[in-house]
Design an enzyme around this catalytic site. Structure first.
Site, PDB file in Angstrom:
ATOM      1  CG  PHE A 218      -0.326   0.404   2.516  1.00  0.00           C
ATOM      2  CD1 PHE A 218      -0.515   1.680   3.027  1.00  0.00           C
ATOM      3  CD2 PHE A 218       0.435  -0.492   3.259  1.00  0.00           C
ATOM      4  CE1 PHE A 218       0.037   2.059   4.240  1.00  0.00           C
ATOM      5  CE2 PHE A 218       0.991  -0.126   4.470  1.00  0.00           C
ATOM      6  CZ  PHE A 218       0.793   1.157   4.970  1.00  0.00           C
ATOM      7  CE  LYS A 219       3.681   1.551   4.889  1.00  0.00           C
ATOM      8  NZ  LYS A 219       4.940   1.208   5.518  1.00  0.00           N
TER       9      LYS A 219
END
Length: 436
Positions: free
Chosen positions: A106-107
């Site tokens: 998700f980063k």
């Protein structure tokens, strides 16, 4: 867009200044002076918009005139060029897959947006930008790929030795070019402390143009709101208008972004902060006493944070209204044995493989739903990383079902490039000064 420090609400800076300074000298964190509400009609019709369209509208609302509309739209279309689907596993249990970006975590939302914002703001002839980032696993890989080859930038990643997975370490240490990796003899908290000390060191700030790519940087938080709005859009298409989010939580930037989306008008009924044994926040939500403590190592390593930086932002959103905070956010924590059991249960129930962080979020959602059986909200748990990153901690019978993406196979055989470092700030400072 104007921002203030959580330690000094009287003074304000521009978005550009906050992005490049990352953390105020008073050691607070930047927060928007004004969090504007999105048009309720837009929110109720989110299902009619694509992810890039939603991202542009949200970013424009927050950033104001910090970036011209045409430039912002182009930047977002370049940065957010992958999907984040909501997948139904059973009635009112959905998984938000946030691992479809280049680093499989998700980063990627924050790192890709931030790298492009920084590159956009950098002007010809300006001093090189030195980006410092501490990682417990996924942040470093996303930042490395987000900034790889970006002109006039250099990234220094600090990660705890022996406390990231093999694939995570490959993503951190095999890039070369403008990406450097430091293998720290300590924990993520030690890495984070070194980065924070660097930002308040006068000599380093005189020598370098320092900024951070950690979630302490507001440019990381803004794009993470996008997938909350987009998840709601997908639920609307399925006739669901009530939602609860279960969020794997370490440094609390992910759930902090969700709360920012809520503050902008996204109708979220409940946030579930799901942690591993590093339960500083769940303990606070139960006792009312906030007591940071040294982090402990777990199989869900990206959440091994004992003193989450972003908690000050969350507290700031609620000012002194602790009861309102505790009403909207509920905390659950799980040990490694419970995490492994959850991984196996998810596979047995749905033939679906999850990473340990995702398993914790699923378990928290299920436990919350049992205790709130009268609530008919759609429950969404966030899948923050592809399970292929954690083959050694997933039970063999489940791990054998993981489909390894091609981008991971391409890492095999690449040489590790990392410098070992102690937890002493003097050593970190000396490294930076010796490697200008």
């Amino acid at each position: 867009m104007k921002l203030y420090s959580t330690n000094n609400t009287a003074a304000s800076v521009s978005f550009k200044e906050a992005v490049f300074n990352s953390m105020p000298q008073d050691k607070g964190l930047y927060m928007p002076v004004n969090i504007p509400q999105l048009d309720p009609e837009f929110i109720s019709n989110l299902d009619k918009y694509t992810l890039p369209e939603i991202a542009f509208r949200v970013a424009k609302n927050l950033l104001g005139d910090a970036v011209p509309e045409a430039d912002l739209k182009a930047l977002i279309e370049d940065a957010i060029n992958f999907d984040a689907p909501v997948v139904e596993l059973e009635e009112d249990v959905y998984v938000l897959e946030l691992f479809h970006g280049p680093s499989l975590a998700f980063k990627d939302f924050g790192a890709r947006f931030m790298s492009r914002i920084m590159s956009y703001f950098l002007e010809a002839g300006e001093k090189q930008l030195d980006v410092l980032v501490a990682t417990s696993g996924d942040t470093g890989g996303a930042v490395a790929l987000g900034f790889l080859g970006v002109p006039n930038t250099r990234v220094t990643i600090l990660y705890p030795k022996g406390k990231v997975s093999g694939i995570q370490e490959q993503q951190l240490t095999t890039n070369g070019q403008n990406i450097r990796a430091l293998e720290v003899e300590g924990t993520f908290d030690d890495c984070q402390s070194l980065v924070k000390q660097a930002f308040t060191d006068a000599e380093l700030n005189a020598e370098f143009r320092l900024t951070s790519a950690n979630s302490i940087n507001i440019a990381r938080l803004v794009p993470q709101t996008f997938y909350y709005f987009n998840a709601y859009a997908q639920l609307l298409r399925q006739g669901k208008s009530k939602v609860v989010f279960a969020v794997p939580s370490g440094n609390f930037g992910n759930i902090g972004a969700g709360l920012l989306a809520w503050k902008m008008g996204l109708p979220i009924e409940q946030f579930i902060a799901a942690t591993n044994a590093n339960d500083t926040v769940p303990a606070f939500l139960k006792t009312g006493v906030y007591e940071p403590k040294p982090s402990v190592q777990t199989i869900s390593n990206a959440m091994d944070v004992g003193n989450p930086s972003n908690w000050v932002r969350i507290a700031d959103l609620f000012k002194e209204d602790t009861e309102a905070l505790k009403k909207l956010i509920i905390g659950y924590s799980y040990d490694d044995a419970e995490t492994v059991t959850a991984i196996e249960q998810v596979y047995d129930d749905y033939q679906y493989v999850v990473c340990p962080h995702t398993a914790i979020a699923w378990q928290a959602l299920k436990d919350w739903q049992i205790r709130n059986s009268e609530n008919d909200a759609a429950g969404v748990f966030l899948s923050t990383a592809h399970p292929c990153k954690f083959p050694d901690v997933i039970p063999a019978r489940v791990a054998s079902k993981i489909v390894v993406p091609e981008v991971v196979k391409e890492l095999e055989g690449k040489a590790k490039q990392a410098v070992e470092l102690s937890t002493d700030f003097a050593d970190f400072k000396a490294y930076l000064l010796a490697n200008k």
